[in-house]
Design a protein around this motif. Sequence first.
Motif: not given
Length: 262
Positions: A40-41, A46-47, A112-114, A122-125
């Motif tokens: 988002r922008f 957060g994620y 990763c997805q994000q 790699a990061s969790s969402a």
Amino acid sequence: VEYLARAFVQSGEQSWRRACERGFDFILQAQYANGGFPQRFPTRAGYHAHITFNDGVMIGILDLLQDASEQKPHFEWLDDARREAAARAVRSAIDCILTCQIRVNGIRTGWCQQHDEHTLEASSARTFELASICPQETADIVRFLMRQPTVDAQVLAATDAAIAWLRQVQLPGIRVERVKARAEKFLRHTVDYDIVVVPDKDARPIWARHYEIGTNSPVFAGRDGIRKYSLAEIERERRTGTLWYGYWPEELLNGSYATWRR
């Protein structure tokens, strides 16, 4: 933006062109200095601030920008300044993609997805989206790298390694089945079935949505965020609310990658 570009080419309606240009500029403004794009922008929290390959965010943007930079028919009218900006954005994003590729013991795998917008790790969402290696996003990234008009040694190495990882983690001998179950209403969906994994020696290879970094074991999580190693261990709401298995890389491995590599 792509829709408006195509509509303008067909109609010549100048208000649609101006709207497309505004959207195009918005996309360019959203890019991080490291080449990634957030979910988002301009509001990034957060994620949503993570570099996002999930849901086609970054690769969808890059396909659009590359179409513009290559002067595809629906972007023939675009001015040179925006075309050049699109080309720069694509080059920067490819550098970001190569840096984001997850390495395990020095060996490149997938993505990763994000990925964290600062460290590129790699990061969790959401709670059920653990930091992991993800075949769907990896396949999307490989297809994007394969569409590049020129391929340097880094892109080739990244692509070959990702394909090797996708082959390594395919899961033979199982299939995913929807079975009848009592109706149940959840916050965002209602179901009268459940999802189970069953043995099937004749099944074609399938892939899990998430693989644990370092072990390549399929991993799952429900809304409690607790890591599990089988689909049956998470709650029915998530079993039926997320696509945990799929055939995302199948076409790549069965043809298009080999053709591109030759």
